[in-house]
Design an enzyme around this catalytic site. Sequence first.
Site, PDB file in Angstrom:
ATOM      1  CG  HIS A 152      -0.060   4.712   3.933  1.00 42.32           C
ATOM      2  ND1 HIS A 152      -0.564   4.472   5.198  1.00 42.32           N
ATOM      3  CD2 HIS A 152       0.306   3.487   3.450  1.00 42.32           C
ATOM      4  CE1 HIS A 152      -0.499   3.185   5.466  1.00 42.32           C
ATOM      5  NE2 HIS A 152       0.032   2.565   4.425  1.00 42.32           N
TER       6      HIS A 152
ATOM      7  CB  CYS B 234      -0.959   0.002   1.186  1.00 39.32           C
ATOM      8  SG  CYS B 234      -0.160  -0.263   2.792  1.00 39.32           S
TER       9      CYS B 234
END
Length: 361
Positions: free
Chosen positions: A252, A158
Site C-alpha cells: 500500500h 492493513c
Amino acid sequence: MSQAKLKVAVIGATGIAGQQFLACLSHHPWFEITALAGSTRSAGKQYSDGIRTEKGASGWWAEGDVPEAFKGMLIQDSAKFDAASVDLVFTAVESDVAKVLEPRYAQTTPVVSAASLFRMEEDSPLLIPGVNSDHAALLKEMGKKRGWKGYVTAIPNCTTTGLAISLAPLVKAFGVKSIFMTSMQAVSGAGRSGGVLVLDALDNIVPYIVGEEEKVQREVAKIFGNFNGSTIAPAPIAVSCTCTRANVLEGHTESAFVDLIKAASVDEVIGAMRAYAPKELEGLPTAPKTGLIHVHDDPFRPQVRLDRDRGEGMVTSVGRVRKDTVFSNGVKYMLVSHNTKMGAAKGAVLVAELLKSQGLL
C-alpha cells in the site's frame, strides 16, 4: 523465557491470509503449528489437497512452495476444533465466521486475529508492537471481564498499520492534531475470490473501498489512545482519508499530510522517524532488525515495487518528507507498507511475540 515452543493453530489455513501464517511460521523459533483448521469443504483433507482447486491447481498463493511440514497435515473442521489443545490460536477468517468462532476459542485459549470483529471492542487492544505495546496489558482485564481463560486481540486494518507506524514518532515527539491521507492500495487487499475483478483493476484506479476510510479513522484514534490500566480513551486526533485501489499486486502507498501540535522542521521530523527504535521489539524474531521505519533521501522513493519487501515486509518506508503550508504546523510525506506481511499474518505473529515477551502467553 522458556525454550519450549508454544503449540499454535491456524484457523482459515487454506485462504490467502492463512497461507501467509503458514509461510512465516514454518521455521519460527517460538511457535510450532500443530493444528490447521478450515471450513467443512476442506475439513478431513490433507493440506495439499485442501488447497487444490477444482481444476487441479495447487491453490498456494504465498511465496515459495507449501512448507513440507504442512503438506500432509489433516485440516480440522474449524467449527469443531478444540482450542484447548493448543497454546495460541491465529485466526484468518471472515468477520461473520470470527463472530462465532473467536469467542468460543477464547474461553480456553488466547486468540490473535486477522479479522476485524474485535478491533473496536472496548476491552480488546488494537496492537502494533512498537507503537502502542503498553495497551497489551488490557488483555488481562478482558479475560476477567468475560470469564475467559484466554482473550481476543485483533491486528489493525492493513491501511491503518503503515500510517500508524509512520505517525508513532511524530505523536511521541511533537504531538499530532490532524491527518489527511490518500491511499493507493494493492489489489491483494481485496482478497482473491470476490475481490477486485481484473478488468476493474487493470489500467485503472478504483476510487472507493467500502468501509475502509471509516476503519482508518476509528483505528488511528484507538491505537494512539490513552490507556489508564483498564480502558483506552481514544486520542483526539482528527483523521480524514480517501482510500483507493491501484493496479499493484502487493504493498500500500499512502500520501499523508499531518498537522503537528508542536512545530517541527523537516529535519526534526526525519530525525524523529530515523531515531524511532522501541526497546520492546528487541529480541522478537519477526521484528525488523533495522527498525520499523526507513526514511529515504531519494525524492523518487518510496516506490511500492522497490520498497514493499524491505525488512522482509516488516518495515514502513517513508520519503518526500516536506513542509506543508496549509496546516499551521504541517508536514507531508509518502509511505509504503506491505499489506500482506506487516499488515496481515506477519504483523499478527509479531503481536504474538510481543505478548509472549510480556508474559501474556
